[in-house]
Design a protein around this motif. Structure first.
Motif, PDB file in Angstrom:
ATOM      1  N   MET A  73       1.572  -3.595   8.844  1.00 57.79           N
ATOM      2  CA  MET A  73       1.641  -2.342   8.094  1.00 57.79           C
ATOM      3  C   MET A  73       0.249  -1.789   7.829  1.00 57.79           C
ATOM      4  O   MET A  73       0.019  -0.577   7.910  1.00 57.79           O
ATOM      5  CB  MET A  73       2.393  -2.567   6.786  1.00 57.79           C
ATOM      6  N   GLU A  74      -0.680  -2.678   7.522  1.00 59.05           N
ATOM      7  CA  GLU A  74      -2.045  -2.224   7.241  1.00 59.05           C
ATOM      8  C   GLU A  74      -2.697  -1.667   8.504  1.00 59.05           C
ATOM      9  O   GLU A  74      -3.386  -0.645   8.469  1.00 59.05           O
ATOM     10  CB  GLU A  74      -2.861  -3.392   6.679  1.00 59.05           C
ATOM     11  N   LYS A  75      -2.453  -2.332   9.631  1.00 60.48           N
ATOM     12  CA  LYS A  75      -3.039  -1.891  10.896  1.00 60.48           C
ATOM     13  C   LYS A  75      -2.560  -0.488  11.269  1.00 60.48           C
ATOM     14  O   LYS A  75      -3.316   0.323  11.786  1.00 60.48           O
ATOM     15  CB  LYS A  75      -2.669  -2.891  11.999  1.00 60.48           C
ATOM     16  N   HIS A  95       0.807  -1.219   0.000  1.00 60.82           N
ATOM     17  CA  HIS A  95       0.000   0.000   0.000  1.00 60.82           C
ATOM     18  C   HIS A  95       0.845   1.276   0.000  1.00 60.82           C
ATOM     19  O   HIS A  95       0.603   2.192   0.781  1.00 60.82           O
ATOM     20  CB  HIS A  95      -0.932   0.030   1.216  1.00 60.82           C
ATOM     21  N   GLY A  96       1.848   1.333  -0.829  1.00 58.27           N
ATOM     22  CA  GLY A  96       2.638   2.552  -0.922  1.00 58.27           C
ATOM     23  C   GLY A  96       3.677   2.727   0.167  1.00 58.27           C
ATOM     24  O   GLY A  96       4.366   3.746   0.219  1.00 58.27           O
ATOM     25  N   LEU A  97       3.790   1.761   1.059  1.00 59.48           N
ATOM     26  CA  LEU A  97       4.831   1.778   2.080  1.00 59.48           C
ATOM     27  C   LEU A  97       5.809   0.629   1.839  1.00 59.48           C
ATOM     28  O   LEU A  97       5.494  -0.334   1.138  1.00 59.48           O
ATOM     29  CB  LEU A  97       4.222   1.637   3.476  1.00 59.48           C
ATOM     30  N   ILE A  98       6.982   0.758   2.426  1.00 54.43           N
ATOM     31  CA  ILE A  98       8.011  -0.271   2.320  1.00 54.43           C
ATOM     32  C   ILE A  98       8.412  -0.702   3.730  1.00 54.43           C
ATOM     33  O   ILE A  98       8.739   0.141   4.571  1.00 54.43           O
ATOM     34  CB  ILE A  98       9.270   0.272   1.601  1.00 54.43           C
ATOM     35  N   ALA A  99       8.385  -1.998   3.969  1.00 56.35           N
ATOM     36  CA  ALA A  99       8.981  -2.523   5.200  1.00 56.35           C
ATOM     37  C   ALA A  99      10.334  -3.098   4.817  1.00 56.35           C
ATOM     38  O   ALA A  99      10.460  -3.830   3.835  1.00 56.35           O
ATOM     39  CB  ALA A  99       8.114  -3.603   5.817  1.00 56.35           C
ATOM     40  N   VAL A 100      11.354  -2.740   5.574  1.00 55.78           N
ATOM     41  CA  VAL A 100      12.706  -3.258   5.314  1.00 55.78           C
ATOM     42  C   VAL A 100      12.895  -4.463   6.231  1.00 55.78           C
ATOM     43  O   VAL A 100      12.890  -4.316   7.465  1.00 55.78           O
ATOM     44  CB  VAL A 100      13.764  -2.181   5.565  1.00 55.78           C
ATOM     45  N   VAL A 101      13.033  -5.636   5.633  1.00 54.49           N
ATOM     46  CA  VAL A 101      13.014  -6.877   6.412  1.00 54.49           C
ATOM     47  C   VAL A 101      14.191  -7.775   6.024  1.00 54.49           C
ATOM     48  O   VAL A 101      14.817  -7.592   4.975  1.00 54.49           O
ATOM     49  CB  VAL A 101      11.703  -7.662   6.177  1.00 54.49           C
ATOM     50  N   SER A 102      14.481  -8.712   6.893  1.00 58.52           N
ATOM     51  CA  SER A 102      15.404  -9.795   6.538  1.00 58.52           C
ATOM     52  C   SER A 102      14.965 -11.044   7.292  1.00 58.52           C
ATOM     53  O   SER A 102      14.107 -10.990   8.174  1.00 58.52           O
ATOM     54  CB  SER A 102      16.858  -9.428   6.859  1.00 58.52           C
ATOM     55  N   VAL A 137       3.897  -1.111  17.920  1.00 59.60           N
ATOM     56  CA  VAL A 137       4.128  -1.818  16.664  1.00 59.60           C
ATOM     57  C   VAL A 137       4.992  -3.034  16.961  1.00 59.60           C
ATOM     58  O   VAL A 137       6.144  -2.922  17.333  1.00 59.60           O
ATOM     59  CB  VAL A 137       4.819  -0.907  15.636  1.00 59.60           C
ATOM     60  N   GLY A 138       4.409  -4.196  16.775  1.00 57.65           N
ATOM     61  CA  GLY A 138       5.138  -5.400  17.133  1.00 57.65           C
ATOM     62  C   GLY A 138       5.389  -5.443  18.620  1.00 57.65           C
ATOM     63  O   GLY A 138       6.391  -5.983  19.058  1.00 57.65           O
ATOM     64  N   PHE A 198       1.754   5.404  10.359  1.00 54.11           N
ATOM     65  CA  PHE A 198       3.030   5.426   9.637  1.00 54.11           C
ATOM     66  C   PHE A 198       3.093   6.622   8.691  1.00 54.11           C
ATOM     67  O   PHE A 198       4.103   7.339   8.636  1.00 54.11           O
ATOM     68  CB  PHE A 198       3.207   4.132   8.831  1.00 54.11           C
ATOM     69  N   LEU A 199       2.023   6.823   7.942  1.00 50.19           N
ATOM     70  CA  LEU A 199       2.031   7.910   6.961  1.00 50.19           C
ATOM     71  C   LEU A 199       2.154   9.272   7.646  1.00 50.19           C
ATOM     72  O   LEU A 199       2.910  10.137   7.198  1.00 50.19           O
ATOM     73  CB  LEU A 199       0.758   7.840   6.104  1.00 50.19           C
ATOM     74  N   ARG A 200       1.412   9.458   8.746  1.00 47.55           N
ATOM     75  CA  ARG A 200       1.495  10.747   9.456  1.00 47.55           C
ATOM     76  C   ARG A 200       2.917  10.972  10.007  1.00 47.55           C
ATOM     77  O   ARG A 200       3.468  12.075   9.912  1.00 47.55           O
ATOM     78  CB  ARG A 200       0.481  10.777  10.607  1.00 47.55           C
ATOM     79  N   THR A 201       3.480   9.915  10.576  1.00 47.41           N
ATOM     80  CA  THR A 201       4.820  10.080  11.153  1.00 47.41           C
ATOM     81  C   THR A 201       5.866  10.312  10.073  1.00 47.41           C
ATOM     82  O   THR A 201       6.768  11.148  10.242  1.00 47.41           O
ATOM     83  CB  THR A 201       5.184   8.830  11.986  1.00 47.41           C
ATOM     84  N   LEU A 202       5.755   9.591   8.974  1.00 48.23           N
ATOM     85  CA  LEU A 202       6.717   9.801   7.881  1.00 48.23           C
ATOM     86  C   LEU A 202       6.598  11.215   7.313  1.00 48.23           C
ATOM     87  O   LEU A 202       7.618  11.827   6.962  1.00 48.23           O
ATOM     88  CB  LEU A 202       6.497   8.745   6.789  1.00 48.23           C
TER      89      LEU A 202
END
Length: 262
Positions: free
Chosen positions: A104-106, A36-43, A253-254, A111-115
């Motif tokens: 991310m959806e929750k 949804h237009g966001l990126i989670a950086v994961v490994s 978050v988590g 996230f968008l406001r903080t970014l």
């Protein structure tokens, strides 16, 4: 590669690629998971270390914790060089990609406001210390000739120490006021315990400042000009960092981390 998903940060799509040789926690390179237009950086991280039970035990292993924190910070630093990341707390872990997307959806609107609030800004840390052994100049004390003389010398030394602390606190207060006026936001953290931080001296100011990246050079110059103002007082500047101190909404978050999701 199988395993749990370790999430470093959430950000908007990157305008530049990450370093190709970048290594993350447990040696796995980070990758980008879009939603949804966001990126989670994961490994990927192994269940033997990051599932709920093992992780709680691992977090008490200082060597393991230091290595994990270093790898985590390495990825956040790389992200900060190319974008404005919203860093998640250390050891935020989910079962799989699907669980990351649900998270991310929750929190999408938060996230968008903080970014939006952090976009183009970085965090600078400023600490002020009283150097060890610092005290106000005083004439050389003669050997006490009586009990009353001994007590008088003790009171003199105590007053000198109090003067030093008062001078340091006044300096730290002035510096914080000046820097806060140049920053968009500021956070005062508790003074560091020197026994834990291993930094020399007594910490009297431990602050973080949110500064537009374009104004960082001016901010750094202001701090540098103060470094020699007061003898016996040390000013330390760190950064630029991702804005950890200004991401209030990530506490949940988590929040269960591996316990809730992995």
């Amino acid at each position: 590669m199988t395993g749990l998903r370790y999430v470093y940060a959430v950000c908007r799509p990157l305008g530049a690629p990450l370093q190709t040789a970048l290594s993350g926690v447990a040696g796995d390179p980070p990758r980008l998971l879009a939603h949804h237009g966001l990126i989670a950086v994961v490994s990927h991280v192994p269940e033997r270390d990051f599932a709920e039970g093992p992780l709680h035990r691992r977090l008490e292993d200082l060597d393991w914790l230091t290595e994990t924190a270093r790898a985590h910070q390495q990825v956040i630093d790389a992200l900060t060089a190319v974008t404005t990341p919203l860093p998640l707390r250390l050891a935020t872990v989910f079962r799989d990609d699907s669980a990351v997307r649900v998270m991310m959806e929750k929190h999408e609107q938060d996230f968008l406001r903080t970014l939006d609030r952090l976009d183009g800004r970085v965090e600078w840390g400023v600490k002020v210390y009283v150097e060890p052994g610092t005290r106000e100049p005083e004439p050389a004390a003669a050997k006490p000739v009586s009990g009353r003389d001994y007590l008088r010398q003790r009171r003199t030394r105590a007053r000198a120490q109090e003067d030093t602390w008062q001078r340091a606190e006044e300096f730290a207060g002035r510096l914080h006021t000046t820097l806060s006026a140049r920053a968009e936001d500021a956070r005062l953290h508790p003074p560091q315990n020197s026994a834990l931080s291993e930094a020399s001296g007594q910490n009297v100011l431990n602050a973080a400042y949110l500064v537009p990246r374009a104004q960082s050079e001016e901010f750094v110059e202001i701090v540098d000009r103060t470094k020699d103002e007061e003898p016996g007082i040390r000013v330390e500047l760190t950064g630029p960092w991702a804005a950890y101190s200004f991401v209030d909404m990530t506490e949940d978050v988590g929040a269960g981390g591996p316990g809730e999701d992995a």
